[in-house]
Design an enzyme around this catalytic site. Structure first.
Site, PDB file in Angstrom:
ATOM      1  N   ARG A 179       2.884 -12.108  -1.018  1.00 17.77           N
ATOM      2  CA  ARG A 179       1.534 -12.376  -0.514  1.00 17.77           C
ATOM      3  C   ARG A 179       0.857 -13.499  -1.287  1.00 17.77           C
ATOM      4  O   ARG A 179       1.229 -13.817  -2.412  1.00 17.77           O
ATOM      5  CB  ARG A 179       0.669 -11.116  -0.653  1.00 17.77           C
ATOM      6  CG  ARG A 179       1.061  -9.957   0.226  1.00 17.77           C
ATOM      7  CD  ARG A 179       0.353 -10.006   1.549  1.00 17.77           C
ATOM      8  NE  ARG A 179       0.653  -8.867   2.402  1.00 17.77           N
ATOM      9  CZ  ARG A 179       0.041  -8.644   3.545  1.00 17.77           C
ATOM     10  NH1 ARG A 179      -0.920  -9.458   3.961  1.00 17.77           N
ATOM     11  NH2 ARG A 179       0.371  -7.617   4.297  1.00 17.77           N
ATOM     12  N   LYS A 233      -0.857 -12.545  12.885  1.00 22.96           N
ATOM     13  CA  LYS A 233      -2.319 -12.655  12.966  1.00 22.96           C
ATOM     14  C   LYS A 233      -2.835 -13.892  12.235  1.00 22.96           C
ATOM     15  O   LYS A 233      -3.562 -14.701  12.786  1.00 22.96           O
ATOM     16  CB  LYS A 233      -2.999 -11.434  12.327  1.00 22.96           C
ATOM     17  CG  LYS A 233      -3.099 -10.211  13.155  1.00 22.96           C
ATOM     18  CD  LYS A 233      -4.128  -9.221  12.668  1.00 22.96           C
ATOM     19  CE  LYS A 233      -4.306  -9.099  11.180  1.00 22.96           C
ATOM     20  NZ  LYS A 233      -3.121  -8.642  10.456  1.00 22.96           N
ATOM     21  N   THR A 234      -2.467 -13.988  10.961  1.00 16.45           N
ATOM     22  CA  THR A 234      -2.967 -15.098  10.140  1.00 16.45           C
ATOM     23  C   THR A 234      -2.427 -16.426  10.643  1.00 16.45           C
ATOM     24  O   THR A 234      -3.170 -17.409  10.787  1.00 16.45           O
ATOM     25  CB  THR A 234      -2.575 -14.880   8.671  1.00 16.45           C
ATOM     26  OG1 THR A 234      -3.105 -13.636   8.221  1.00 16.45           O
ATOM     27  CG2 THR A 234      -3.118 -16.005   7.796  1.00 16.45           C
ATOM     28  N   SER A 258       1.044  -5.950  10.234  1.00 14.26           N
ATOM     29  CA  SER A 258       1.610  -6.902   9.279  1.00 14.26           C
ATOM     30  C   SER A 258       2.899  -7.518   9.822  1.00 14.26           C
ATOM     31  O   SER A 258       3.773  -6.813  10.338  1.00 14.26           O
ATOM     32  CB  SER A 258       1.895  -6.178   7.960  1.00 14.26           C
ATOM     33  OG  SER A 258       2.452  -7.046   7.021  1.00 14.26           O
ATOM     34  N   ARG A 312       0.829  -1.195   0.000  1.00 11.86           N
ATOM     35  CA  ARG A 312       0.000   0.000   0.000  1.00 11.86           C
ATOM     36  C   ARG A 312       0.872   1.257   0.000  1.00 11.86           C
ATOM     37  O   ARG A 312       2.029   1.222   0.407  1.00 11.86           O
ATOM     38  CB  ARG A 312      -0.910   0.023   1.229  1.00 11.86           C
ATOM     39  CG  ARG A 312      -1.987  -1.024   1.260  1.00 11.86           C
ATOM     40  CD  ARG A 312      -2.833  -0.900   2.511  1.00 11.86           C
ATOM     41  NE  ARG A 312      -2.012  -0.902   3.730  1.00 11.86           N
ATOM     42  CZ  ARG A 312      -1.634   0.180   4.374  1.00 11.86           C
ATOM     43  NH1 ARG A 312      -2.010   1.385   3.963  1.00 11.86           N
ATOM     44  NH2 ARG A 312      -0.880   0.099   5.456  1.00 11.86           N
ATOM     45  N   LYS A 350      -8.567  -3.041   1.226  1.00 13.25           N
ATOM     46  CA  LYS A 350      -8.406  -2.055   2.285  1.00 13.25           C
ATOM     47  C   LYS A 350      -9.303  -0.841   2.065  1.00 13.25           C
ATOM     48  O   LYS A 350      -9.659  -0.143   3.015  1.00 13.25           O
ATOM     49  CB  LYS A 350      -6.942  -1.627   2.398  1.00 13.25           C
ATOM     50  CG  LYS A 350      -6.031  -2.721   2.958  1.00 13.25           C
ATOM     51  CD  LYS A 350      -6.500  -3.230   4.318  1.00 13.25           C
ATOM     52  CE  LYS A 350      -5.534  -4.238   4.912  1.00 13.25           C
ATOM     53  NZ  LYS A 350      -6.052  -4.846   6.163  1.00 13.25           N
ATOM     54  N   ASP A 369      -8.398 -11.241   9.011  1.00 12.85           N
ATOM     55  CA  ASP A 369      -7.896  -9.873   8.962  1.00 12.85           C
ATOM     56  C   ASP A 369      -8.876  -8.795   9.391  1.00 12.85           C
ATOM     57  O   ASP A 369      -8.479  -7.809   9.991  1.00 12.85           O
ATOM     58  CB  ASP A 369      -7.411  -9.567   7.539  1.00 12.85           C
ATOM     59  CG  ASP A 369      -6.501  -8.349   7.476  1.00 12.85           C
ATOM     60  OD1 ASP A 369      -5.594  -8.245   8.314  1.00 12.85           O
ATOM     61  OD2 ASP A 369      -6.697  -7.522   6.580  1.00 12.85           O
ATOM     62  N   HIS A 428      -9.214  -4.490  12.996  1.00 13.74           N
ATOM     63  CA  HIS A 428      -8.168  -5.080  12.161  1.00 13.74           C
ATOM     64  C   HIS A 428      -7.591  -6.259  12.948  1.00 13.74           C
ATOM     65  O   HIS A 428      -6.598  -6.138  13.660  1.00 13.74           O
ATOM     66  CB  HIS A 428      -7.086  -4.041  11.858  1.00 13.74           C
ATOM     67  CG  HIS A 428      -6.018  -4.544  10.939  1.00 13.74           C
ATOM     68  ND1 HIS A 428      -4.717  -4.120  11.008  1.00 13.74           N
ATOM     69  CD2 HIS A 428      -6.062  -5.436   9.918  1.00 13.74           C
ATOM     70  CE1 HIS A 428      -4.001  -4.732  10.087  1.00 13.74           C
ATOM     71  NE2 HIS A 428      -4.789  -5.531   9.413  1.00 13.74           N
TER      72      HIS A 428
END
Length: 518
Positions: free
Chosen positions: A323, A243-244, A239, A60, A201, A258, A221
């Site tokens: 990704r 999390k994932t 990031s 981003r 996003k 997410d 988030h």
């Protein structure tokens, strides 16, 4: 205009100012993959997964994200370096230029929706210049049934034109790329960048305004999963904090990885229909669920393949931000639909590259609010140009670039929900131990999983705690399957004076950052 499914096409792109375009509507991922390959825009891996490159932008661009300032937004948005205002007239002019650019082209159109709870559903129509962008939209948004398409009416429109380059002086952008939200017209306009994350996003940012303002619902988030007892756990983190990885647990059903919302009824629902995971250093041994989800239908971004099509997940020559997107059903152990209830545990994940935060600590309500608004992690050397040693990084609510309101508003909502539900909150350091980045080592994933499992199982409810004197955090002295010396961050350092110095410096960074919210 031509559509693959004319029986479901009840609209025309001329409705959006796009003339003489060939519309490819609601194409399957298989057909989109074939289209990408026919255009030489991607290649197949040895597993049959499509790999593409997003071009100039592999992440981003926060400084090129704008919100139209108008009667709807002018008194509600927290304007500043994160939420940058854009003039109404400038948006209209730029939108007209983008739609003229798209006119006469072959475009890929998809109807989908966000929010797995029907009471909060947001219908989305996506118009993509490129087939791989449309494949990303298929993976990441929720997929309507055929019968739902017949009467589909979009709430929001996403216009995505990676090949359109803005003229910064004329179009009033910062440079040639842009991502602009218009809440009055309900349009997300994206141009000049092929990075697919801007698509998801944009809608996440929109929901972060709509849900609290209109529905008194907390957008988050975070990832979420559910145990056999029906209790939900939330995992907040920026990031690279895990999390994932940590929410994808074979013993718990994945709700989503997410973006979620927490309702007044103490239910949680996923915004999305897929996962968008970092794949740097991915392996079948460490992260089998994510590794096995990378199969036909998934979309890899900016990875390096050898001549046999094998992916080198350690190669970061294009970007650290490699990704994969895949529909959530590529994970076997998922919750259907993507909703949970009874939030019992909340985990704030931070990758502390200074190696001074405890690997797990239990937070009070006040500490939970403080760390939520702080949103701390650390950048390590090599992740960005100019970063040669660890640097503290604070992102309010663990997602400041996507939060249009003042962070305190989200923080107050979270604090209220913790008070009402009695949910336990934990700060988990997935970063370094035994010293800072370059001296210490990254916290072992199996230790982090063991600590989280202990918290979820109640094994940390009745153990003895000590207090980290610098940060005032309550730290368990014992945890199943974790050596006791690992739990005390200071004990893992050979040079205790160096730990004290580094810890106090980080504590000062916390105070300095938080002062701007007081």
């Amino acid at each position: 205009m031509e559509s693959l499914y004319p029986e479901t096409k009840t609209f025309s792109l001329t409705d959006y100012g796009i003339e003489d375009a060939k519309m490819r509507y609601q194409m399957s991922p298989e057909a989109l993959q074939e289209e990408v390959l026919n255009r030489n825009q991607g290649q197949l891996t040895d597993s049959g997964t499509l790999a593409i490159r997003t071009g100039e932008f592999t992440g981003r661009s926060p400084m090129d994200r704008f919100i139209v300032k108008d009667d709807v937004t002018k008194d509600k948005i927290w304007w500043g370096d994160i939420n940058i205002p854009f003039e109404e007239d400038a948006f209209d002019a730029l939108y007209d230029k983008v739609t003229k650019y798209l006119s006469g082209k072959e475009l890929f159109v998809r109807d989908s929706y966000a929010c797995a709870d029907e009471d909060y559903r947001l219908n989305i129509r996506v118009i993509n210049e490129q087939p791989w962008s449309n494949m990303f939209a298929y993976n990441m948004f929720l997929r309507p049934e055929a019968a739902e398409l017949e009467k589909f009416s979009p709430d929001w429109l996403i216009v995505n034109a990676p090949g359109f380059m803005a003229d910064a002086l004329k179009d009033k952008t910062r440079q040639h790329n842009f991502a602009i939200l218009n809440f009055s017209k309900k349009i997300a306009l994206i141009g000049g960048t092929g990075y697919t994350g801007e698509i998801k996003k944009g809608i996440f940012s929109a929901l972060n305004f709509i849900l609290p303002v209109e529905r008194n619902c907390l957008p988050m988030h975070c990832s979420a999963n559910e145990g056999e007892n029906g209790n939900t756990a939330l995992f907040f983190g920026l990031s690279g904090t895990g999390k994932t990885t940590l929410s994808t647990d074979p013993n718990r059903k994945l709700i989503g990885d997410d973006e979620h919302a927490w309702t007044e009824e103490n239910t949680v629902f996923n915004f999305e229909g897929g996962c968008y995971a970092k794949v740097i250093d991915l392996s079948a041994e460490k992260e089998p669920e994510i590794f096995n989800a990378i199969k036909p239908g998934a979309l890899l971004e900016n990875v390096i393949l050898d001549d046999a099509g094998m992916v080198d997940y350690h190669d970061t020559s294009i970007t650290q931000n490699t990704r994969v997107s895949y529909p959530i059903y590529h994970i076997e152990n998922i919750k259907k639909p993507s909703k949970g209830s009874t939030v019992d545990n909340i985990f704030f994940l931070t990758a502390d590259a200074f190696g001074v935060l405890p690997p797990i600590s239990k937070l009070t309500e006040e500490q939970a609010s403080y760390h939520f608004i702080s949103g701390y992690t650390a950048k390590v050397a090599g992740t960005e140009a100019g970063v040669n040693e660890p640097q503290p990084s604070f992102s309010a609510c663990f997602g400041a670039p996507f939060m249009p309101l003042h962070p305190q508003e989200y923080g107050d909502m979270l604090k209220d929900k913790i008070k009402k539900t009695g949910a336990k909150v934990w700060l988990v350091n997935t970063g370094w131990t035994g010293g800072p980045y370059g001296i210490g080592s990254r916290m072992k994933l199996r230790y982090t999983r063991a600590m989280i499992n202990a918290a979820l199982n109640g094994d940390l409810d009745n153990v003895e705690y000590g207090t980290n004197e610098v940060f005032g955090l309550e730290v368990p002295k014992t945890c199943p399957e974790v050596p006791s010396e690992v739990l005390d961050a200071r004990r893992t350092w050979e040079d205790k004076d160096a730990y004290d110095k580094q810890a106090n410096e980080l504590a000062e960074s916390f105070k300095k950052n938080y002062a701007k919210f007081e």
